[in-house]
Design an enzyme around this catalytic site. Sequence first.
Site, PDB file in Angstrom:
ATOM      1  N   LYS A 288       0.843  -1.196   0.000  1.00 44.50           N
ATOM      2  CA  LYS A 288       0.000   0.000   0.000  1.00 44.50           C
ATOM      3  C   LYS A 288       0.882   1.252   0.000  1.00 44.50           C
ATOM      4  O   LYS A 288       2.006   1.200   0.495  1.00 44.50           O
ATOM      5  CB  LYS A 288      -0.855   0.033   1.275  1.00 44.50           C
ATOM      6  CG  LYS A 288      -1.993  -0.970   1.302  1.00 44.50           C
ATOM      7  CD  LYS A 288      -2.814  -0.803   2.582  1.00 44.50           C
ATOM      8  CE  LYS A 288      -3.939  -1.815   2.649  1.00 44.50           C
ATOM      9  NZ  LYS A 288      -4.972  -1.614   1.624  1.00 44.50           N
ATOM     10  N   ARG A 362     -10.312 -11.468   1.814  1.00 40.75           N
ATOM     11  CA  ARG A 362     -11.145 -12.527   1.221  1.00 40.75           C
ATOM     12  C   ARG A 362     -10.428 -13.867   1.260  1.00 40.75           C
ATOM     13  O   ARG A 362     -11.061 -14.914   1.274  1.00 40.75           O
ATOM     14  CB  ARG A 362     -11.545 -12.114  -0.207  1.00 40.75           C
ATOM     15  CG  ARG A 362     -10.394 -11.973  -1.154  1.00 40.75           C
ATOM     16  CD  ARG A 362     -10.772 -11.174  -2.392  1.00 40.75           C
ATOM     17  NE  ARG A 362     -10.788  -9.742  -2.128  1.00 40.75           N
ATOM     18  CZ  ARG A 362     -11.100  -8.810  -3.023  1.00 40.75           C
ATOM     19  NH1 ARG A 362     -11.437  -9.165  -4.248  1.00 40.75           N
ATOM     20  NH2 ARG A 362     -11.080  -7.542  -2.694  1.00 40.75           N
TER      21      ARG A 362
HETATM   22  N1  BES Z   1      -8.160  -3.721   4.357  1.00 38.86           N
HETATM   23  C1  BES Z   1      -8.318  -3.312   3.012  1.00 38.86           C
HETATM   24  C2  BES Z   1      -9.629  -2.572   2.761  1.00 38.86           C
HETATM   25  C3  BES Z   1      -9.840  -1.264   3.477  1.00 38.86           C
HETATM   26  C4  BES Z   1      -9.723  -0.074   2.795  1.00 38.86           C
HETATM   27  C5  BES Z   1     -10.253  -1.215   4.793  1.00 38.86           C
HETATM   28  C6  BES Z   1      -9.971   1.128   3.442  1.00 38.86           C
HETATM   29  C7  BES Z   1     -10.481  -0.027   5.429  1.00 38.86           C
HETATM   30  C8  BES Z   1     -10.347   1.155   4.737  1.00 38.86           C
HETATM   31  C9  BES Z   1      -8.305  -4.533   2.092  1.00 38.86           C
HETATM   32  O1  BES Z   1      -7.507  -5.587   2.527  1.00 38.86           O
HETATM   33  C10 BES Z   1      -7.745  -4.091   0.789  1.00 38.86           C
HETATM   34  O2  BES Z   1      -6.626  -3.718   0.762  1.00 38.86           O
HETATM   35  N2  BES Z   1      -8.559  -4.147  -0.257  1.00 38.86           N
HETATM   36  C11 BES Z   1      -8.160  -3.764  -1.546  1.00 38.86           C
HETATM   37  C12 BES Z   1      -8.651  -4.791  -2.527  1.00 38.86           C
HETATM   38  C13 BES Z   1      -8.088  -4.613  -3.905  1.00 38.86           C
HETATM   39  C14 BES Z   1      -6.615  -4.919  -3.913  1.00 38.86           C
HETATM   40  C15 BES Z   1      -8.831  -5.540  -4.847  1.00 38.86           C
HETATM   41  C16 BES Z   1      -8.771  -2.401  -1.842  1.00 38.86           C
HETATM   42  O3  BES Z   1      -9.904  -2.155  -1.458  1.00 38.86           O
HETATM   43  O4  BES Z   1      -8.059  -1.574  -2.421  1.00 38.86           O
HETATM   44 MN    MN Z   2      -5.516  -5.415   1.937  1.00 41.34          MN
END
Ligand code: BES
Ligand code: MN
Length: 509
Positions: A288, A362
């Site tokens: 990230k 997931r």
């Molecule tokens: N934990 C994150 C989602 C999240 C985003 C939680 C903002 C709280 C606030 C999750 O694991 C994630 O990183 N999701 C990705 C999925 C993508 C890579 C398909 C996302 O939402 O960007």
């Molecule tokens: Mn994530």
Amino acid sequence: MKTELKFESLQSLQAELLVVLAADASTSKDKNAAAEPVLLTKDAAVASADKPALQSGEFSATACETLLLHAPPELKAKRLLIVGVGKAAKLSLPEIRKAAGAAVRFAKPRKIRQMTFVLPEHDGLDLAGAARAAVEGAFVGDFDPDTYRSDRKDRSIQQFTVVAPASADKTAVQAAFREGAILGESQNFTRALVNEPGNRLTPTILGERAAAMCKEQGLPCEVHSTEKIKELKMGAFWAVAQGSDEPPALIVMRYGPPADGKAAPKDGPVLALVGKGITFDTGGISIKPSEGMEKMKYDMAGGAAMIGAMRAIAQLKPKVRVIGVVCSAENMPSGKAYKPGDVAIAMSGKAIEVLNTDAEGRMVLADGLHYAQQLGATHLIDAATLTGACVVALGMVNAGVFSNDEATYEHFQKAVEISGERFWRLPLEDEYREMIVSDIGDIKNTGGRYGGAITAAMFLKEFVDETPWLHLDIAGVAWMEEQKPWIAKGPSGVAVRSIVEWVRSYEKE
Ligand code: BES
Ligand code: MN
Ligand code: ZN
């Protein structure tokens, strides 16, 4: 916070702070029309003490507006706080919950540690429901996230008393009051977990906290780690866990109603609560951006909600069997971490092509949901801070809810009416499945840019088969980005109350 319920008149009541609610009775739609604040109590002494203040025009009774009077005449209370709830015609339990929270948050910085909340009386208002909402709201307001401030002053309210009119249905109000305390306390239990930073709440520590809660509440609990996860062939969960030096935790909590002859029938439903417990989500190899990454300490909010819900269930003792499963790991980049392109074989046997290691929630839930069914679940609910896409779709007001079964969704809808939390249903149609079909295996762990919350839910659906299932995407609402009059900035504890009500709704069948 100690809570107490009294049925008394207010005139002779000793209190540091007496709290009464007021609504705006004006029916004019004109925004410039003068408000008509009216007190929501029939108590004559309070009405007369408040009269000059209400007539002054200084107070309009808008939601969470406050007005403080010292040494109110005709009362024994030291101070009287009037809290607004907005338009009288629209008065409902969420306003009362918020007003109670706002009263607590008014008192805390003023070093007032005791308060007495007067239950509002209003046509059509359910007094028992109001008692419950008031205690829930008070607990919510009492929480502050400054755990690690070295000069932290504990300003929490020591005594929160609710006074109901003597004419009230005592049994109903008492029961609702007790429920409110259990739910409010359990919500704060969850918030305290969510608030913990990643270094102080590893998967192992989350497991210990869950086990300690279960021991205290008399629930059986097992916390497994690497060995068992490999033995169960949880290849999706392990794919995420393998990248961290911190071992994962598979937390299994159980609740079976007491064997008092009235226990749930052996063939009754078994409800499984499955939570995402990523104690820190760096994104892994698909790392990230550093800006805002610190927030990913709350990526275990779904798991924490399940642990808090189990705590409340242990105390409320509904006649239905419940299993809690939390899949906890850290999502880290390392030489051992899973990589884009990897193929992981889930416990169910499905082959998952990993396109993005940041779609880790997931992965762990896939195995958690499958395992819960192996443990005998007839109905599933999961909660997860799953997708940023859900935040894009619904903002920070509503959480997303998905379901593959209408009857199960209806149970949840009723639960939400009681809890006062906000969820918005999103679709799960077969067409979306095409977006996650893999060339090399069965499914991909991401479905591209569009409909991200839905494709994530479709991915989970692959692991629930025909079992009735609810999925709660709480990414946008698990953390309050700003404080509100009734709640501090920080962890919200969202979903605990709705999940518990959902569980209780199966007892009534
Ligand atoms: N934990 C994150 C989602 C999240 C985003 C939680 C903002 C709280 C606030 C999750 O694991 C994630 O990183 N999701 C990705 C999925 C993508 C890579 C398909 C996302 O939402 O960007
Ligand atoms: Mn994530
Ligand atoms: Zn995540």
